[in-house]
Design a protein around this motif. Sequence first.
Motif, mmCIF file in Angstrom:
data_model
loop_
_atom_site.group_PDB
_atom_site.id
_atom_site.type_symbol
_atom_site.label_atom_id
_atom_site.label_comp_id
_atom_site.label_asym_id
_atom_site.label_seq_id
_atom_site.Cartn_x
_atom_site.Cartn_y
_atom_site.Cartn_z
ATOM 1 N N HIS A 48 -14.413 -29.446 -12.603
ATOM 2 C CA HIS A 48 -13.912 -29.804 -11.271
ATOM 3 C C HIS A 48 -13.996 -31.317 -11.067
ATOM 4 N N ASN A 49 -13.282 -31.792 -10.040
ATOM 5 C CA ASN A 49 -13.286 -33.227 -9.763
ATOM 6 C C ASN A 49 -14.381 -33.558 -8.760
ATOM 7 N N GLU A 59 -12.387 -39.989 -8.252
ATOM 8 C CA GLU A 59 -12.919 -38.631 -8.382
ATOM 9 C C GLU A 59 -12.608 -38.096 -9.764
ATOM 10 N N LEU A 60 -13.532 -38.253 -10.673
ATOM 11 C CA LEU A 60 -13.295 -37.808 -12.043
ATOM 12 C C LEU A 60 -13.776 -36.373 -12.231
ATOM 13 N N THR A 61 -13.249 -35.715 -13.280
ATOM 14 C CA THR A 61 -13.827 -34.434 -13.685
ATOM 15 C C THR A 61 -15.051 -34.746 -14.550
#
Lengths: 420, 125
Positions: A48-49, A59-61
């Motif tokens: 998920h991010n 907003e990275l995974t």
Amino acid sequence: MMQYDLVIVGGGPAGLAAAVAAKDHGVDSILIIERDKELGGILNQCIHNGFGLHTFKEELTGPEYASRFIDQVLERGIEYKLNTMVMDISADKTVVAMNREDGMIEIKAKAIILAMGCRERSRGALNIPGYRPAGIYSAGTAQRLVNMEGYMPGKEVVILGSGDIGLIMARRMTLEGAKVKVVAELMPYSGGLKRNIVQCLDDFDIPLKLSHTVVDIEGKNRVEAVTIAEVGPDRKPIPGTEIRYTCDTLLLSCGLIPENELSKSAGVALNPITSGPIVGDNLETNIDGIFACGNVLHVHDLVDYVSQEATTAGKNAALYVQNGAAADAKTVEIVPEGGVRYTVPKFIRPTEMEDNLTVRFRVGDVYKNMAIATYYDDELINKRKRPVMAPGEMEQVILSKKKLAEYPDLTKITIRIEEV
Amino acid sequence: MSIRELTCIGCPLGCALTVTLEETANGVEVTDVTGNTCPKGAIYARKEVTNPTRIVTSTVRVSGGTAAMVNVKTASDIPKSKIFDCVEALKGVEIAAPVQIGDVVLANVAGTGVNIIAARSIAKN
Ligand SMILES: Cc1cc2nc3c(=O)[nH]c(=O)nc-3n(C[C@H](O)[C@H](O)[C@H](O)COP(=O)(O)OP(=O)(O)OC[C@H]3O[C@@H](n4cnc5c(N)ncnc54)[C@H](O)[C@@H]3O)c2cc1C
Ligand code: SF4
């Protein structure tokens, strides 16, 4: 016997950031040991991010966040061994590890950083009555099955515990076509982030039942139904409040505990509240030259803080490798009180610490419109109002070396939750 | 006029917001937001009731790679109402290794104009 200046146990975000910091502070002989087949730790299964908001303003995974640090490790040519399990660490900093190619290996290190992360509380500890049929998984195991193996554990799901991994899995399994019927949480508040409650439960109309627990699991071979009931203030089920849900899967998301079997065998002293090592401002344990960071030290809510903490550990381990044990300096204990459950670090050295030292902690309950107060002995030094504090989110206080220098006779620092 | 209840995710306070909506010639308009402790809550509420969006993450199968699955995400947020269509469109998609972070896995998913991109790299086996 192999020799390295610094051995890092665990190649998750903590181990990676620690390695990078140690290298940047001049240590060239570094080995990261990771038991998995790849670097990145638990982030590899967190697809998920929402990772790295603080560090990268994006907003990275999980795997994207991990890859930024893996790239830094590779760019610096830092050595690592995969598929290698550390079996033992001794107080003289000999590390015993094992893998298929080398068999048993012994490595002598000048310094060691513990970065083994945490594991999920097992269901044995949960004491749920009934049979133990198939279809009961920890939320983390389910996360691994769905995200890495592409295997769906079931079609109709009940989740016990509202920790973030459980919330994330409620959404993930819903999107993959399962029906998540309810999330039951023993406590009157959720252990997860608000954001996850809104985006993982509310978005999909999945009910969250606070102050509820599982009282019965039906099914001999496979889970067939789960009954939950409301609990009173004593956390005992209230008769007459039972609700039965037919389902084929029960996920348990009941918290994480630091993985410290190795630390214990090395003689590292643990804090019973965090189940992690007791450390000073330089994140060194009671054993000279053994440092700790990340979830092995205390369970973090955001990986950004893991990376920051690990950078501090890496830098201090480098200083230790270069200069040997720190000179004896006066230490001052930090005492958690009135709602503050623990602090990391547990003590500081006012003359040796960083100019601005971040002390992290968690509170034991939900507090609204209260303040975090810091005392030097009996003198109130700082009071910061917080609209809300909850056990699911880490809090912090920053201690200033300059300010502490004005208190040469200080005996203790107290951090407590108080009225505004 | 209609009322919607939301929880603000702007900070841990999680204010319970009440949004009042009015049908006008220009479509639905937000006429009032209450319950927010700070202005961020009102901004969030307006966006959430008029144009809610989300980043969607999922996984697809990889052939010939060092891992069986690769995780993917929408390159930017998409309308919330398209989440299920987006996941549906990914069913059965399989890509061949090697995969690089940022590779386009599926263009213009579910007609949103947004691409699905790989969120990790997978080497060839
Ligand atoms: C199942 C699970 C799911 C999670 N999901 C989320 C999430 O969705 N969002 C979030 O923000 N946080 C999540 N977390 C918290 C997350 O773990 C931390 O944010 C972060 O990954 C901690 O980094 P770390 O390096 O301390 O630990 P880890 O990432 O756990 O890394 C520790 C590494 O040490 C290795 N290791 C352990 N013991 C040994 C040994 N004896 N020998 C060799 N190697 C060893 C492990 O294999 C692992 O790779 C989750 C944690 C768990 C357990
Ligand atoms: S309205 Fe402001 S104070 Fe309330 S949750 Fe949103 S951001 Fe936080």
